[in-house]
Design a protein around this motif. Structure first.
Motif, PDB file in Angstrom:
ATOM      1  N   ILE A  36       0.640  -1.317  -0.190  1.00  0.00           N
ATOM      2  CA  ILE A  36      -0.187   0.385  -0.045  1.00  0.00           C
ATOM      3  C   ILE A  36       0.824   1.256  -0.195  1.00  0.00           C
ATOM      4  CG2 ILE A  36      -2.307   1.187   1.198  1.00  0.00           C
ATOM      5  CD1 ILE A  36      -3.006  -1.759   2.276  1.00  0.00           C
ATOM      6  N   ASN A  37       1.772   0.848   0.614  1.00  0.00           N
ATOM      7  CA  ASN A  37       2.794   2.693   0.801  1.00  0.00           C
ATOM      8  C   ASN A  37       4.052   2.931  -0.047  1.00  0.00           C
ATOM      9  OD1 ASN A  37       2.167   3.063   3.157  1.00  0.00           O
ATOM     10  ND2 ASN A  37       3.598   2.003   4.498  1.00  0.00           N
ATOM     11  N   ASP A  38       4.108   1.557  -0.514  1.00  0.00           N
ATOM     12  CA  ASP A  38       4.565   1.161  -2.221  1.00  0.00           C
ATOM     13  C   ASP A  38       3.963   1.870  -3.525  1.00  0.00           C
ATOM     14  OD1 ASP A  38       7.074   1.944  -0.500  1.00  0.00           O
ATOM     15  OD2 ASP A  38       6.958  -0.622  -0.571  1.00  0.00           O
ATOM     16  N   ARG A  39       2.431   1.762  -3.159  1.00  0.00           N
ATOM     17  CA  ARG A  39       1.452   1.983  -4.684  1.00  0.00           C
ATOM     18  C   ARG A  39       1.707   0.885  -5.086  1.00  0.00           C
ATOM     19  NH1 ARG A  39       1.689   5.426  -0.420  1.00  0.00           N
ATOM     20  NH2 ARG A  39       1.163   7.807  -1.263  1.00  0.00           N
ATOM     21  N   LYS A  40       1.989  -0.232  -4.541  1.00  0.00           N
ATOM     22  CA  LYS A  40       1.978  -1.421  -5.992  1.00  0.00           C
ATOM     23  C   LYS A  40       0.634  -2.493  -5.298  1.00  0.00           C
ATOM     24  CE  LYS A  40       6.938  -2.121  -6.016  1.00  0.00           C
ATOM     25  NZ  LYS A  40       8.295  -2.495  -5.151  1.00  0.00           N
ATOM     26  N   LEU A  41      -0.613  -2.020  -6.508  1.00  0.00           N
ATOM     27  CA  LEU A  41      -2.184  -2.823  -6.404  1.00  0.00           C
ATOM     28  C   LEU A  41      -1.534  -3.596  -6.942  1.00  0.00           C
ATOM     29  CD1 LEU A  41      -4.715  -2.343  -5.050  1.00  0.00           C
ATOM     30  CD2 LEU A  41      -5.298  -1.069  -7.951  1.00  0.00           C
ATOM     31  N   LYS A  42      -0.414  -4.620  -8.358  1.00  0.00           N
ATOM     32  CA  LYS A  42      -0.498  -5.261  -8.260  1.00  0.00           C
ATOM     33  C   LYS A  42      -0.203  -6.967  -7.516  1.00  0.00           C
ATOM     34  CE  LYS A  42      -0.543  -4.437 -13.515  1.00  0.00           C
ATOM     35  NZ  LYS A  42       0.022  -3.990 -14.744  1.00  0.00           N
ATOM     36  N   ARG A  43       1.528  -6.239  -7.003  1.00  0.00           N
ATOM     37  CA  ARG A  43       1.564  -6.834  -6.074  1.00  0.00           C
ATOM     38  C   ARG A  43       0.735  -7.105  -4.979  1.00  0.00           C
ATOM     39  NH1 ARG A  43       6.109  -9.786  -5.007  1.00  0.00           N
ATOM     40  NH2 ARG A  43       6.817  -9.604  -2.429  1.00  0.00           N
ATOM     41  N   LEU A  44      -0.144  -6.496  -4.422  1.00  0.00           N
ATOM     42  CA  LEU A  44      -1.138  -6.453  -3.410  1.00  0.00           C
ATOM     43  C   LEU A  44      -2.112  -7.305  -3.546  1.00  0.00           C
ATOM     44  CD1 LEU A  44      -2.076  -5.011  -0.674  1.00  0.00           C
ATOM     45  CD2 LEU A  44      -3.456  -3.646  -2.311  1.00  0.00           C
ATOM     46  N   ALA A  45      -2.062  -7.496  -4.837  1.00  0.00           N
ATOM     47  CA  ALA A  45      -3.629  -8.540  -5.199  1.00  0.00           C
ATOM     48  C   ALA A  45      -2.857  -9.901  -5.029  1.00  0.00           C
ATOM     49  CB  ALA A  45      -3.618  -8.156  -6.718  1.00  0.00           C
ATOM     50  N   GLY A  81      -2.621  10.216  -1.416  1.00  0.00           N
ATOM     51  CA  GLY A  81      -1.495  11.013  -2.914  1.00  0.00           C
ATOM     52  C   GLY A  81      -0.215  10.365  -2.941  1.00  0.00           C
ATOM     53  N   ASP A  82       1.105  11.483  -2.629  1.00  0.00           N
ATOM     54  CA  ASP A  82       2.219  11.191  -2.883  1.00  0.00           C
ATOM     55  C   ASP A  82       3.204  11.074  -1.911  1.00  0.00           C
ATOM     56  OD1 ASP A  82       2.356  11.175  -5.184  1.00  0.00           O
ATOM     57  OD2 ASP A  82       2.342  13.278  -5.778  1.00  0.00           O
ATOM     58  N   ASN A  83       2.940  11.220  -0.683  1.00  0.00           N
ATOM     59  CA  ASN A  83       3.040  11.791   0.986  1.00  0.00           C
ATOM     60  C   ASN A  83       2.349  10.872   2.072  1.00  0.00           C
ATOM     61  OD1 ASN A  83       5.282  13.370  -0.324  1.00  0.00           O
ATOM     62  ND2 ASN A  83       3.723  15.105  -0.044  1.00  0.00           N
ATOM     63  N   VAL A  84       1.533  10.307   1.681  1.00  0.00           N
ATOM     64  CA  VAL A  84       0.741   9.677   3.299  1.00  0.00           C
ATOM     65  C   VAL A  84       1.360   8.048   3.324  1.00  0.00           C
ATOM     66  CG1 VAL A  84      -1.303   9.060   4.172  1.00  0.00           C
ATOM     67  CG2 VAL A  84      -1.242  11.630   3.350  1.00  0.00           C
ATOM     68  N   LYS A  85       1.365   7.238   4.330  1.00  0.00           N
ATOM     69  CA  LYS A  85       2.126   6.556   4.212  1.00  0.00           C
ATOM     70  C   LYS A  85       1.230   5.286   5.386  1.00  0.00           C
ATOM     71  CE  LYS A  85       6.592   6.201   1.625  1.00  0.00           C
ATOM     72  NZ  LYS A  85       6.169   5.163   0.765  1.00  0.00           N
ATOM     73  N   PHE A  86       1.269   4.698   5.247  1.00  0.00           N
ATOM     74  CA  PHE A  86       0.761   3.222   6.930  1.00  0.00           C
ATOM     75  C   PHE A  86       1.802   3.444   7.997  1.00  0.00           C
ATOM     76  CE2 PHE A  86      -3.451   2.570   4.375  1.00  0.00           C
ATOM     77  CZ  PHE A  86      -4.552   2.665   5.701  1.00  0.00           C
ATOM     78  N   ARG A  87       1.953   3.935   8.843  1.00  0.00           N
ATOM     79  CA  ARG A  87       3.600   3.494   9.805  1.00  0.00           C
ATOM     80  C   ARG A  87       2.675   2.281  10.966  1.00  0.00           C
ATOM     81  NH1 ARG A  87       8.108   3.685   9.342  1.00  0.00           N
ATOM     82  NH2 ARG A  87       8.153   6.143   9.281  1.00  0.00           N
ATOM     83  N   ALA A 100      -2.933  -9.864  13.689  1.00  0.00           N
ATOM     84  CA  ALA A 100      -3.496  -8.473  13.794  1.00  0.00           C
ATOM     85  C   ALA A 100      -2.049  -7.494  13.779  1.00  0.00           C
ATOM     86  CB  ALA A 100      -4.201  -8.584  15.367  1.00  0.00           C
ATOM     87  N   ALA A 101      -2.673  -6.387  13.207  1.00  0.00           N
ATOM     88  CA  ALA A 101      -1.916  -4.518  13.590  1.00  0.00           C
ATOM     89  C   ALA A 101      -2.377  -3.071  13.977  1.00  0.00           C
ATOM     90  CB  ALA A 101      -1.440  -4.689  11.852  1.00  0.00           C
ATOM     91  N   LYS A 102      -1.350  -3.160  14.835  1.00  0.00           N
ATOM     92  CA  LYS A 102      -1.584  -1.557  15.349  1.00  0.00           C
ATOM     93  C   LYS A 102      -0.873  -0.822  14.466  1.00  0.00           C
ATOM     94  CE  LYS A 102      -1.155   0.900  19.748  1.00  0.00           C
ATOM     95  NZ  LYS A 102      -0.725   1.055  20.562  1.00  0.00           N
ATOM     96  N   TRP A 103      -1.581   0.678  13.610  1.00  0.00           N
ATOM     97  CA  TRP A 103      -0.606   1.748  12.541  1.00  0.00           C
ATOM     98  C   TRP A 103      -1.828   2.876  13.190  1.00  0.00           C
ATOM     99  CZ3 TRP A 103      -4.877   3.080  10.192  1.00  0.00           C
ATOM    100  CH2 TRP A 103      -5.669   2.399  10.017  1.00  0.00           C
ATOM    101  N   HIS A 104      -0.254   3.892  12.743  1.00  0.00           N
ATOM    102  CA  HIS A 104      -1.213   5.694  12.284  1.00  0.00           C
ATOM    103  C   HIS A 104      -1.218   5.554  10.785  1.00  0.00           C
ATOM    104  CE1 HIS A 104       2.924   5.852  14.056  1.00  0.00           C
ATOM    105  NE2 HIS A 104       2.885   7.205  12.610  1.00  0.00           N
ATOM    106  N   ILE A 105      -1.466   6.494  10.321  1.00  0.00           N
ATOM    107  CA  ILE A 105      -1.140   6.977   9.085  1.00  0.00           C
ATOM    108  C   ILE A 105       0.118   8.050   9.545  1.00  0.00           C
ATOM    109  CG2 ILE A 105      -2.127   8.058   7.267  1.00  0.00           C
ATOM    110  CD1 ILE A 105      -4.255   7.053   7.732  1.00  0.00           C
ATOM    111  N   GLU A 106       0.842   9.033   8.405  1.00  0.00           N
ATOM    112  CA  GLU A 106       1.682   9.993   8.262  1.00  0.00           C
ATOM    113  C   GLU A 106       1.792  10.702   6.936  1.00  0.00           C
ATOM    114  OE1 GLU A 106       4.820   8.376  11.562  1.00  0.00           O
ATOM    115  OE2 GLU A 106       5.403   7.534   9.911  1.00  0.00           O
TER     116      GLU A 106
END
Length: 227
Positions: A36-45, A81-87, A100-106
């Motif tokens: 998701i962070n690297d915008r790789k939808l094909k690999r995400l699939a 957008g270009d600068n938002v990522k999941f941490r 399970a994962a605990k995260w926030h958005i940066e």
């Protein structure tokens, strides 16, 4: 009810990808968010099962099947957008391919307020690799009612205790009540609310236009003085 034991696994900051055939549930989830962070939808699939079921608590209905789930993540990636990522701060691994994962958005490594969340995943094996079969995503609410929640809970539980049979029926068929409320809302909207809203539409358009002009003027001034 079955319970699952969770074992904490620290989130990795490595940028490389694992082979999907050798991933554990925790590694699968970390790689999933990396896609998701690297915008790789094909690999995400590759991590989404054909009958995947995603319940995102901000949406009224779950996403069913790979196509619908990938459409959701495609829209999510576009919205970031270009600068938002999941941490991802922590990943916990349980029994029976549960994680399970605990995260926030940066944004540019700065945490965005009200974006903390938790995701719970159930994986399965397909063709010798792990894929996500089910997921529930819960994000922090920007509304903080505080003690009001306890007051409302007390009111609701008191009503439930006073009318146990009605409560049992409601909990088994909540959609029936919601459908009736929707019908009542539609009738009221058509008779009373819609004419009032239509009379205010021109005013709203003018107000939105004025705000837009003001916003662009402020941006122009900021660009002059803040360089």
């Amino acid at each position: 009810m079955r319970t699952h034991r969770f074992y904490p696994v620290l989130a990795s900051k490595r940028g490389n990808f694992f082979s999907s055939s050798s991933l554990s549930p925790s590694e699968t989830i970390k790689d999933f968010y990396a896609c998701i962070n690297d915008r790789k939808l094909k690999r995400l699939a590759d991590y989404i099962s054909a009958d995947c079921h995603i319940e995102e608590c901000s949406f009224p209905t779950p996403f069913e099947g790979r196509e619908e789930v990938l459409c959701f993540f495609d829209q999510l990636i576009a919205s970031m957008g270009d600068n938002v990522k999941f941490r991802v701060k922590q990943v916990c691994e349980g029994d029976e391919l549960i994680a399970a994962a605990k995260w926030h958005i940066e944004w540019k490594n700065a945490e965005i307020p009200f974006t903390r969340g938790c995701s719970f995943f159930e994986c399965s094996k397909e063709g010798g690799k792990l894929v996500i079969k089910k997921a529930q995503i819960v994000i922090e609410s920007p509304v903080k009612p505080g003690r009001l929640v306890l007051v409302l809970l007390k009111i609701v539980t008191t009503v439930f205790d006073d009318f146990p049979k009605t409560t049992e029926w409601f909990l088994k068929s909540p959609h029936v009540i919601l459908q009736w409320l929707l019908k009542i809302y539609t009738i009221l909207f058509g008779i009373f609310i819609n004419p009032v809203l239509q009379s205010y539409v021109p005013v709203w358009k003018l107000t939105a236009r004025v705000y837009s002009y003001v916003f662009h003027i402020v941006l122009y001034i900021l660009k002059i003085f803040i360089k």
